[in-house]
Design an enzyme around this catalytic site. Sequence first.
Site, mmCIF file in Angstrom:
data_model
loop_
_atom_site.group_PDB
_atom_site.id
_atom_site.type_symbol
_atom_site.label_atom_id
_atom_site.label_comp_id
_atom_site.label_asym_id
_atom_site.label_seq_id
_atom_site.Cartn_x
_atom_site.Cartn_y
_atom_site.Cartn_z
ATOM 1 N N GLU A 208 -8.245 4.236 -3.742
ATOM 2 C CA GLU A 208 -9.086 5.390 -3.319
ATOM 3 C C GLU A 208 -8.377 6.889 -2.969
ATOM 4 O O GLU A 208 -7.174 6.899 -2.860
ATOM 5 C CB GLU A 208 -9.996 5.026 -2.092
ATOM 6 C CG GLU A 208 -9.103 4.928 -0.828
ATOM 7 C CD GLU A 208 -9.887 4.951 0.367
ATOM 8 O OE1 GLU A 208 -11.124 5.234 0.468
ATOM 9 O OE2 GLU A 208 -9.392 4.369 1.502
ATOM 10 N N HIS B 242 0.853 -1.138 -0.183
ATOM 11 C CA HIS B 242 -0.065 -0.012 0.052
ATOM 12 C C HIS B 242 0.968 1.279 0.116
ATOM 13 O O HIS B 242 1.361 1.427 0.986
ATOM 14 C CB HIS B 242 -0.780 0.012 1.229
ATOM 15 C CG HIS B 242 -1.751 1.183 1.303
ATOM 16 N ND1 HIS B 242 -3.157 1.308 1.569
ATOM 17 C CD2 HIS B 242 -1.312 2.718 1.595
ATOM 18 C CE1 HIS B 242 -3.627 2.364 1.535
ATOM 19 N NE2 HIS B 242 -2.620 3.094 1.732
ATOM 20 N N ARG C 106 -8.864 14.498 3.043
ATOM 21 C CA ARG C 106 -8.641 15.118 4.179
ATOM 22 C C ARG C 106 -7.578 14.790 4.676
ATOM 23 O O ARG C 106 -6.377 14.279 4.065
ATOM 24 C CB ARG C 106 -9.597 14.457 5.469
ATOM 25 C CG ARG C 106 -9.366 12.942 5.142
ATOM 26 C CD ARG C 106 -9.825 12.152 6.489
ATOM 27 N NE ARG C 106 -10.151 10.672 6.169
ATOM 28 C CZ ARG C 106 -8.843 9.798 6.254
ATOM 29 N NH1 ARG C 106 -7.832 10.207 6.843
ATOM 30 N NH2 ARG C 106 -9.158 8.678 6.225
ATOM 31 N N GLU D 60 -4.535 6.854 -2.890
ATOM 32 C CA GLU D 60 -4.008 5.381 -2.236
ATOM 33 C C GLU D 60 -3.873 4.616 -3.296
ATOM 34 O O GLU D 60 -4.836 4.470 -4.397
ATOM 35 C CB GLU D 60 -4.822 4.887 -1.258
ATOM 36 C CG GLU D 60 -5.111 5.813 -0.016
ATOM 37 C CD GLU D 60 -5.652 5.171 1.411
ATOM 38 O OE1 GLU D 60 -5.340 5.557 2.412
ATOM 39 O OE2 GLU D 60 -6.573 4.319 1.049
ATOM 40 N N ASN E 125 -8.185 9.916 -0.029
ATOM 41 C CA ASN E 125 -8.924 10.522 1.111
ATOM 42 C C ASN E 125 -8.996 12.129 0.937
ATOM 43 O O ASN E 125 -7.926 12.615 0.476
ATOM 44 C CB ASN E 125 -8.122 10.043 2.137
ATOM 45 C CG ASN E 125 -8.565 8.438 2.591
ATOM 46 O OD1 ASN E 125 -9.720 7.998 2.000
ATOM 47 N ND2 ASN E 125 -7.591 7.926 2.749
HETATM 48 P P1 ADP Z 1 -11.089 1.350 3.194
HETATM 49 O O1 ADP Z 1 -11.588 2.492 2.727
HETATM 50 O O2 ADP Z 1 -11.881 0.447 3.761
HETATM 51 O O3 ADP Z 1 -9.714 1.521 3.766
HETATM 52 P P2 ADP Z 1 -9.337 0.525 0.518
HETATM 53 O O4 ADP Z 1 -10.195 0.664 -0.628
HETATM 54 O O5 ADP Z 1 -8.696 1.771 0.896
HETATM 55 O O6 ADP Z 1 -10.705 0.561 1.626
HETATM 56 O O7 ADP Z 1 -8.538 -0.829 1.059
HETATM 57 C C1 ADP Z 1 -7.965 -0.817 2.217
HETATM 58 C C2 ADP Z 1 -7.049 -1.853 2.316
HETATM 59 O O8 ADP Z 1 -7.839 -3.079 1.553
HETATM 60 C C3 ADP Z 1 -5.867 -1.782 1.219
HETATM 61 O O9 ADP Z 1 -4.825 -0.913 1.900
HETATM 62 C C4 ADP Z 1 -5.558 -3.302 1.125
HETATM 63 O O10 ADP Z 1 -4.773 -3.666 2.023
HETATM 64 C C5 ADP Z 1 -6.589 -3.803 0.918
HETATM 65 N N1 ADP Z 1 -7.156 -3.712 -0.536
HETATM 66 C C6 ADP Z 1 -7.875 -3.109 -1.093
HETATM 67 N N2 ADP Z 1 -8.417 -3.473 -2.421
HETATM 68 C C7 ADP Z 1 -7.433 -4.387 -2.694
HETATM 69 C C8 ADP Z 1 -7.359 -5.256 -3.715
HETATM 70 N N3 ADP Z 1 -7.888 -5.103 -5.021
HETATM 71 N N4 ADP Z 1 -6.401 -6.253 -3.708
HETATM 72 C C9 ADP Z 1 -5.918 -6.621 -2.495
HETATM 73 N N5 ADP Z 1 -5.939 -6.019 -1.425
HETATM 74 C C10 ADP Z 1 -6.837 -4.832 -1.586
#
Ligand code: ADP
Length: 450
Positions: free
Chosen positions: A287, A208, A291, A275, A289
């Site tokens: 996504e 990430h 903020r 992100e 953010n």
């Molecule tokens: P949230 O808003 O709930 O935090 P995110 O879309 O930012 O959701 O995802 C949070 C975490 O979930 C990421 O940091 C990653 O660890 C995991 N994740 C999200 N999308 C994927 C994906 N397509 N494949 C693998 N892991 C994912």
Amino acid sequence: MFNKVLIANRGDVALRVLRACQDLGIATVAVHSTADTDAMHVRLADESVCIGEPASAKSYLNIPALITAATITGADAIHPGVGFLSENADFANVVDAHGLTFIGPHIDHIVSMGDKVEAKRTAAASGLPLVPGSDGAIASLDEAKMAAEQTGYPVLIKAASGGGGRGMKVAESAEQISEAYSSARSEAKAAFGDDTVYLERYLGNPRHIEVQIVADSQGNVVHLGERECSVQRRHQKLLEEAPSPVLTDKERQHIGKIAADAARAMGYLGLGTMEFLYENGEFFFIEMNTRLQVEHPITEAITGIDLVVEQIRIAAGMPLSFSQEDVTFKGHAIECRINAEHPTSFMPTPGTVENFHAPGGPGVRVDSFLYSGYRIPPHYDSLIAKLIVHGDTREHCLARLRRALDETIIAPMPTSLDLHRLLVNDPQIRSGDYSIRWLEETFLPNLDQE
Ligand code: ADP
């Protein structure tokens, strides 16, 4: 510039905003629930207003109470902090309607980025690479099956209104799609009141990596490099570092530029974080953010820029105080999130802190609202302190982090300090060789066996 800012938050972030206001010579109004009467942000603000009962819905999320507090104290702007109402477009609208300034982005960006399906559409239109998946929301199990076949298993069903890692379910194969689809929908409905879901390829072993951008109302957009946030449990970050131990300078320039270009294409205003998941040299947007982020201090450490001061200045209509060429990255920074929770069972451990001692010395920053005798209320997020350490190199930073963790005392309750003490000595943290799965799939199971 504003004369008086009301801080619609609590904890470390309320203090963070308060300090930025004080540095700018702006008067501050703290708000608090009846559980937070003795909180540090209340003690340090110029004025404070009690806005309701301990439950967040009756205090920190109570929009009429917040607006009343701002009106009676004569505040001219509201800073929403992180969490609570910081990404709530209705709140931003009401603040605006009362002639106050919401210290944050344009309302339409809160709306478009708050819905992840819409966010992906906007991101794609702005030139960002996406995780392959469904074209928008999926309306039925048949559509989910079709999108999964096209994308290729394993797939992840995600909530359009998601946050905090909730409403996300993996389907490894066609046999699991029906269960993943219905449980993601019901979890999303329960958590966010919206069961809209979409589908993405489930990446095997990504990192990430997120990019901090900052944009002013004159159209200047600058990126402040990346943060590596792969040390996660249940999709919640525990330790972050900047720069990422794996990106080359060329990759850093590339992702920074496309993030800044995308923000420019959107006409974005203020602080924002894009992100990405990063795997095999490729970036995939997940996504944005709209903020301040919890992990912003590591960016401050390596750039020397005060992000909250900059955010407030931008909201007041002032131009950025630097250009892209002025931004240089110096050294390495790591942030440990210290939570009032058991280091390995992760059960919350609220209660009275009998002894708190913060570490010090070169390169060490502690953002915390703790003091000896403070009672951590059970009603809120378990984050009680952020330890941010900066060094000339990653190695130097890790040595300082080890020292700072050893100096810190939070007693008598167990906290995640002990987890961080183990992490900082772990060979994989030391080498930087970890992905988003590492903590849960390798590190924690190995601890249990010992
Ligand atoms: P949230 O808003 O709930 O935090 P995110 O879309 O930012 O959701 O995802 C949070 C975490 O979930 C990421 O940091 C990653 O660890 C995991 N994740 C999200 N999308 C994927 C994906 N397509 N494949 C693998 N892991 C994912």
